[in-house]
Every structure is written in C-alpha cells, then in structure tokens.
Design a protein around this motif. Structure first.
Motif, PDB file in Angstrom:
ATOM      1  N   PRO A  75       0.806  -1.247   0.000  1.00  0.00           N
ATOM      2  CA  PRO A  75       0.000   0.000   0.000  1.00  0.00           C
ATOM      3  C   PRO A  75       0.830   1.285   0.000  1.00  0.00           C
ATOM      4  N   PHE A  76       1.692   1.427  -0.984  1.00  0.00           N
ATOM      5  CA  PHE A  76       2.488   2.641  -1.141  1.00  0.00           C
ATOM      6  C   PHE A  76       2.117   3.332  -2.451  1.00  0.00           C
ATOM      7  N   ASP A  77       2.538   4.573  -2.548  1.00  0.00           N
ATOM      8  CA  ASP A  77       2.397   5.313  -3.799  1.00  0.00           C
ATOM      9  C   ASP A  77       3.688   5.331  -4.589  1.00  0.00           C
ATOM     10  N   GLY A  78       4.756   4.872  -3.978  1.00  0.00           N
ATOM     11  CA  GLY A  78       6.035   4.843  -4.656  1.00  0.00           C
ATOM     12  C   GLY A  78       7.135   4.403  -3.728  1.00  0.00           C
ATOM     13  N   ILE A  79       8.346   4.281  -4.278  1.00  0.00           N
ATOM     14  CA  ILE A  79       9.485   3.792  -3.524  1.00  0.00           C
ATOM     15  C   ILE A  79      10.715   4.627  -3.850  1.00  0.00           C
ATOM     16  N   GLY A  80      11.713   4.484  -2.994  1.00  0.00           N
ATOM     17  CA  GLY A  80      13.035   4.976  -3.310  1.00  0.00           C
ATOM     18  C   GLY A  80      13.889   3.825  -3.799  1.00  0.00           C
ATOM     19  N   HIS A 118      13.195  -1.972 -18.640  1.00  0.00           N
ATOM     20  CA  HIS A 118      12.205  -3.054 -18.568  1.00  0.00           C
ATOM     21  C   HIS A 118      11.231  -2.875 -17.399  1.00  0.00           C
ATOM     22  N   VAL A 119      11.302  -1.746 -16.723  1.00  0.00           N
ATOM     23  CA  VAL A 119      10.411  -1.475 -15.591  1.00  0.00           C
ATOM     24  C   VAL A 119       9.265  -0.594 -16.064  1.00  0.00           C
ATOM     25  N   ARG A 120       8.047  -1.071 -15.861  1.00  0.00           N
ATOM     26  CA  ARG A 120       6.853  -0.321 -16.243  1.00  0.00           C
ATOM     27  C   ARG A 120       5.912  -0.264 -15.036  1.00  0.00           C
ATOM     28  N   PHE A 121       6.031   0.789 -14.255  1.00  0.00           N
ATOM     29  CA  PHE A 121       5.153   0.924 -13.093  1.00  0.00           C
ATOM     30  C   PHE A 121       3.722   1.219 -13.548  1.00  0.00           C
ATOM     31  N   GLU A 122       2.766   0.607 -12.847  1.00  0.00           N
ATOM     32  CA  GLU A 122       1.353   0.859 -13.111  1.00  0.00           C
ATOM     33  C   GLU A 122       0.683   1.551 -11.919  1.00  0.00           C
ATOM     34  N   LYS A 123       0.939   1.031 -10.722  1.00  0.00           N
ATOM     35  CA  LYS A 123       0.301   1.590  -9.522  1.00  0.00           C
ATOM     36  C   LYS A 123       1.175   2.653  -8.853  1.00  0.00           C
ATOM     37  N   PHE A 124       2.465   2.419  -8.761  1.00  0.00           N
ATOM     38  CA  PHE A 124       3.371   3.361  -8.106  1.00  0.00           C
ATOM     39  C   PHE A 124       3.562   4.588  -8.995  1.00  0.00           C
ATOM     40  N   VAL A 163      12.575   5.611 -15.982  1.00  0.00           N
ATOM     41  CA  VAL A 163      11.333   5.042 -15.425  1.00  0.00           C
ATOM     42  C   VAL A 163      10.331   6.128 -15.039  1.00  0.00           C
ATOM     43  N   GLY A 164      10.570   7.356 -15.461  1.00  0.00           N
ATOM     44  CA  GLY A 164       9.607   8.418 -15.197  1.00  0.00           C
ATOM     45  C   GLY A 164       9.470   8.779 -13.735  1.00  0.00           C
ATOM     46  N   CYS A 165      10.583   8.892 -13.029  1.00  0.00           N
ATOM     47  CA  CYS A 165      10.544   9.189 -11.597  1.00  0.00           C
ATOM     48  C   CYS A 165       9.911  10.549 -11.314  1.00  0.00           C
ATOM     49  N   LYS A 166       9.324  10.640 -10.143  1.00  0.00           N
ATOM     50  CA  LYS A 166       8.794  11.909  -9.672  1.00  0.00           C
ATOM     51  C   LYS A 166       9.925  12.855  -9.278  1.00  0.00           C
TER      52      LYS A 166
END
Length: 612
Positions: A75-80, A118-124, A163-166
């Motif tokens: 249940p996160f919105d993202g990671i480091g 090769h990383v495609r985040f959908e939820k984060f 990866v389109g980081c914030k």
C-alpha cells in the motif's frame, strides 16, 4: 477547573494553537503569516496524501526489473531505489554516493540503465531515485570537486528519467564509504573556528544552487524529498529564538544545511518542489507532536530564510514526515495493539503533511522477497489510515486484531488484587517500599506512553494492596535526572500536575464515573478531588515520598470510609488507573498503566481491578 483538565490533557501547547491546528487542512499551498498567526492554508487546494517506502533493502535497478509488479501490491504510492554503477575491476557500487570528487563514468551504469528500461510501473506513481550526500569528501571551495559531483548526480537523474521518476530522495546524512567519513555539513575548519561560518555558509549556498539547477536541467518538475533539511538543526538548537542564529547553527552537525537550502531556493525552477522530510518525526508518538512540527517547519523555519527566498519557501517547500517502523513495532504490546498504534501514527502523519510521508525500515522488510518480514497488520494499518484520510466509513475499516472476535475493550488493562491476610502488617506509609506488605502486593504491569503503546524513557513501577480499612498504592519512579525534578506547588490542591507527579484514579462503583482522583508530587504536596473538582473532596489520607540517587518513591493510603465506600468484597471490580507525569530532563513524558488517548482524565479508559 476546566483549565486544570485541559492542562492534564494538553500540556505542551496552548489551547488556541491546538484548536487552530486541528482545523487546518494540511496539504495546501501556504501563504506567509506573522509569527503569531496559526498555519491557515487556503481552502480548496488540498493535495492527495502519499506514502513512500525507503529503508534497508532499498531495491536497485535489477531488483526493480525482477520484482516491481510484486512491489506494487503493497500500500504505497512509490518507492526509493538506487542505481549501483559498478566500478570495473572491483565490482563495488558507486553511483548513489554522488557527493565525491571521483568521477563516475556513464559506462559503469550501462547495466542499470538496461534493467530500468524493462520497468513499467502501473500503480506506483511517485518513485524516487536515491542520492546520498555520502561520502561527503568534497571541499566546499573546490570548484572541480563540485563539477564532478554534479556530473555524478546527473548520471543518477538519467536513470530516474528512464522510469519516469517523480524526483529525488536526497539523504544528507554522511555514511561511511571504505572507512572514510567526512563532516561535510560541519567541516573541521568551521568546528575549530566558528567565526568562519559566514564564509562557509556562502559556499554551501552556492553548492545548493548548483545541486538544484543540476536536477532542474534533467527534471524540470522534480520533487526533491530531503530526509533532513533546515528545520532539523534549527529546531535542535532553537535557532528561532537565538540572539545569534549563525552561532547557534555552528554548534550542530548540520550547521551548513540551512545555507544549502537557501541555495536550492535561489536556483529552484517554478515547477519544482522541495520536501522537508522531517526525519525527526521518527520519535513522534502523539498527534500534537505532528501538528507542532507542521507549524515549526512551515512557519518558524520559514522565518529563518532570507527575505528574497521566503515567498519560494512558502510556495515550493512542503512539510513531510518520516516514520520509523522500529519505533512502533517493539516492546511487549499485543501485535494488534501495535498495528492499531501504527495506523494512528500514519493517519496523523498524513493529516499533517502537505503531501508525502516516507516510511523507513531496518529490521522489517517488504522486499526483496527472500527477506520479506513484516509485523502483524502493518499493510492493513496503512490502508486504514489512508481510508480515514479519504473519509471512509469507520465501520468498513479492516480488523487489525489477531482474533476475529476481539472485544472492543481489549486495550484496557486488567488485574487482580488480593487483600492482606488478617494479622498481616499493612504498609507503614513512610516512603520506604521495603515493607513485607509490598513484597506480596500486586505488581502493576508495564506503563505506556499517553496515546501510544510505547515504553517511556524512564520506567515506572507500581503496587496495589488493601485491607478492610484502606487501599494502599506505591510507586517507584525511575529517574536518571534526579537533580532536575520539578515539584510544582506548595499548598494542598495547588497545580501539582504541572511538575513531576503521580496520579491514582479509583471509581466509586463498577462504572467508570464517579471516581476519586489523588495526585502526589516529589515534595509530597497533594491534590485530591471527586472527579476533577478539588472542592468536592478534601479527604484525610496519608502519603509519603523518599528520594534516592536514581528514583523517587511514593506511598499512599486512603481509607474506604473516607471515600464513602464499603471495603470491596471478593469478586468486586472497580475501575482504576495509575499515571505519571515526568518533567525532569524532558519537555514532558506522560505514561499510564491502562492506555489513554490524550490525557489522564479518561474514565472510559481506566483499567479493571478485581478484588480477591
């Protein structure tokens, strides 16, 4: 009387300040205000609140490629995350330690860049590249050093953009690299000669501008989540009220960090955001601490910023909070109680952040999968906190109990007390706890901090016994700062609770109210009342206090007849709580036997004492 009750419930900040903070919808754009103004963000600009995971086990690019779909189930919105940048011939990781005078070559990150493609985040939606100020082996006055360091930062940002980081998680703490550790934020020359502060601060400001401009060129709308920022050293030495702010800051290990922030504000682009991640929140346990921190960061720290940057500080610096799992999931509390406490902490952190709360872990792991180890209920606790923020019906929140039919009063403490046998000598009530009566008395269990399941810094022990004439209670208040004991009041019924003191609450019948309330301070000055009215009860009861090198002991005896009660017969249950207000060596530490939410005077949260 109302004032007395409020002081028991809210002891650290003024009532009007608390009430104003409790009505603030944090997460809104702030406007400048005077020192006396409460934080009052304009309505209608609330941002979604977000949870970010960062800590031991932080994934690298290869682990993201392999496990990012599984990570998104939490249940996160993202990671480091980090990129390693393997040094040819050694295999050691170098890229995330960017603040160094050694150049990192782009070719060293080729494998990281390939994995990230090769990383495609959908939820984060809000992911961050981690950049450390370690090893910090930079000379503030060496332009070549900082040109290389910013080159190293830029390589990390290239990875983030794949990866389109914030944005960036920037960790200013200096860790060891190959047994080297540099005091970047308080150089040896500054430590030796504080008179050089302005010269060093000017260079730190210059380098802060270089840092934010490097980020802005690569990520024009980046969020820079700084785990530690200017509020940390400023609050540590109370620079807000210091006659010489520079001298105050020089005494801290992060002396130059506020100047670095000034430089970031000098060079920040309009679309960028800086977050004060408030690592100090690791220790927060109560709602008031989070609210106070929001005001301290958004207002008090803002007043230390130079006039030309205050508008940027108000509009482009957010308040965040860092939570440390080990501060909650420790001690002897039941697993579901720890989970409930974590839910409350996450809720209050989200409520008082502008947007971001980051959760740090060491002994517990969400990932990698081979190391996954989490305390009971933690993910559901975070989901509940988020749902509460969203206004979800409380009846629909997840059950955090380890038992499906957990009773609603599960947190109430329960104990059985056995009366003294006929012929047994009662305690002499002289402050000496070596009487035989105490050796055989009920030892009251662990005290916890008000509003939490945490252990206090200083332990409190207590005992209860009785006979046909009296109720007897004893406390041993462990105190490492005995010379700093604060005993408030001189006459009976003075405001003894404003200093170090112990409280005894005892219901008159099986219901929580009405109840008797007794308070004793280290000078044996006493307060008593029925309910919270000292005029309603002026009983004749005995108490005594003794002080030793590491504790102060209290004994008290109250007759049943004086309280208008019959001696309890076997099987009788009364409502009881024992509490301690500690002021020595601390701004305020309040602990209780039966857990309370906000203050000692919470009859519905009294424990249950059954007489045998």
């Amino acid at each position: 009387m109302i004032r007395m009750i409020l002081r028991r419930k809210i002891s650290r900040v003024g009532l009007m300040t608390v009430l104003s903070l409790l009505t603030v919808p944090c997460g809104c754009a702030r406007t400048s205000s005077s020192a006396a103004d409460p934080v009052m963000p304009p309505a209608g600009q609330s941002r979604p609140k977000k949870l970010i995971q960062y800590g031991w086990g932080v994934p690298d690019a290869a682990e993201l490629r392999q496990n990012h779909r599984q990570m998104e189930q939490d249940p996160f919105d993202g990671i480091g995350f980090r990129v390693k940048g393997r040094v040819p011939g050694s295999g050691s990781a170098a890229a995330f330690y960017a603040f160094r005078p050694e150049r990192i070559e782009e070719a060293w990150l080729a494998a990281d860049y390939e994995d990230l493609r090769h990383v495609r985040f959908e939820k984060f939606t809000d992911n961050f590249i981690v950049i450390n100020a370690a090893p910090g082996t930079l000379d503030w006055f060496d332009d070549d050093h900082w040109q290389i360091a910013m080159h190293n930062v830029a390589l990390n940002l290239d990875a983030a953009n794949i990866v389109g980081c914030k944005g960036v998680i920037f960790d200013p703490e200096i860790y060891t690299l190959k047994d080297r550790m540099a005091p970047l934020w308080r150089p040896a020359a500054l430590r030796k000669d504080p008179g050089k502060f302005e010269r060093f601060a000017a260079q730190s400001r210059l380098r802060g501008r270089q840092f934010i401009e490097t980020i802005g060129r690569k990520m024009p709308r980046a969020v820079v989540l700084c785990l530690i920022l200017a509020s940390y050293p400023a609050n540590k030495v109370d620079a807000f009220h210091a006659p010489d702010v520079s001298a105050a800051l020089t005494a801290t290990e992060y002396a130059l960090l506020p100047a670095f922030l000034e430089g970031m504000l000098d060079g920040i682009r309009p679309g960028m955001t800086i977050v004060d991640g408030n690592e100090a929140a690791y220790k927060y346990r109560t709602p008031i601490e989070f609210f106070e921190a929001y005001h301290m960061i958004s207002q008090s720290t803002g007043r230390l910023i130079s006039p030309e940057n205050r508008a940027r500080y108000q509009t482009q610096v957010q308040v965040g909070h860092g939570l440390f799992l080990q501060k909650t999931f420790r001690g002897e509390a039941a697993p579901e109680n720890k989970a409930r406490q974590f839910e409350r902490i996450v809720y209050h952190a989200l409520m008082t952040s502008d947007e971001y709360v980051w959760i740090y872990n060491e002994d517990w792991f969400w990932w990698p999968p081979r190391l996954r180890k989490l305390p009971h209920g933690i993910n559901d606790a975070m989901r509940n906190a988020r749902d509460r923020i969203a206004g979800r019906d409380p009846r629909l929140l997840r059950n955090l109990s380890t038992e499906a039919d957990a009773p609603p009063d599960r947190q109430h403490r329960r104990a059985n007390v056995t009366s003294l046998a006929p012929g047994d000598a009662p305690p002499s009530v002289d402050g000496d706890l070596s009487d035989d009566a105490w050796s055989n008395a009920l030892r009251i269990g662990r005290f916890v901090m008000r509003g939490t399941q945490f252990d206090p810094d200083a332990e409190t022990r207590a005992w209860i016994t009785c006979d046909a004439e009296h109720l007897y209670v004893a406390f041993r208040c462990i105190e490492p700062f005995m010379t700093r004991l604060r005993a408030h009041g001189v006459e009976p019924d003075d405001a003894v609770w404003e200093g170090d003191s112990v409280d005894v609450f005892l219901s008159i019948g099986s219901a929580p109210e009405p109840f008797h309330h007794f308070i004793v301070n280290p000078n044996n000055v006493r307060w008593d009342g029925r309910g919270n009215d000292p005029a309603s009860f002026d009983g004749r009861w005995r108490s005594a206090v003794t002080k030793t090198a590491g504790a102060w002991d209290v004994e008290l005896a109250v007759s049943w007849s004086e309280m208008g009660m019959e001696p309890p017969s076997p099987g009788t249950t009364l409502r009881v709580n024992l509490c301690r207000a500690r002021r020595a060596g601390t701004a305020g530490e309040f602990c209780t036997w039966s857990p309370v939410a906000e203050g000692f005077v919470e009859p519905t949260n009294f424990g249950y004492l059954t007489f045998r």
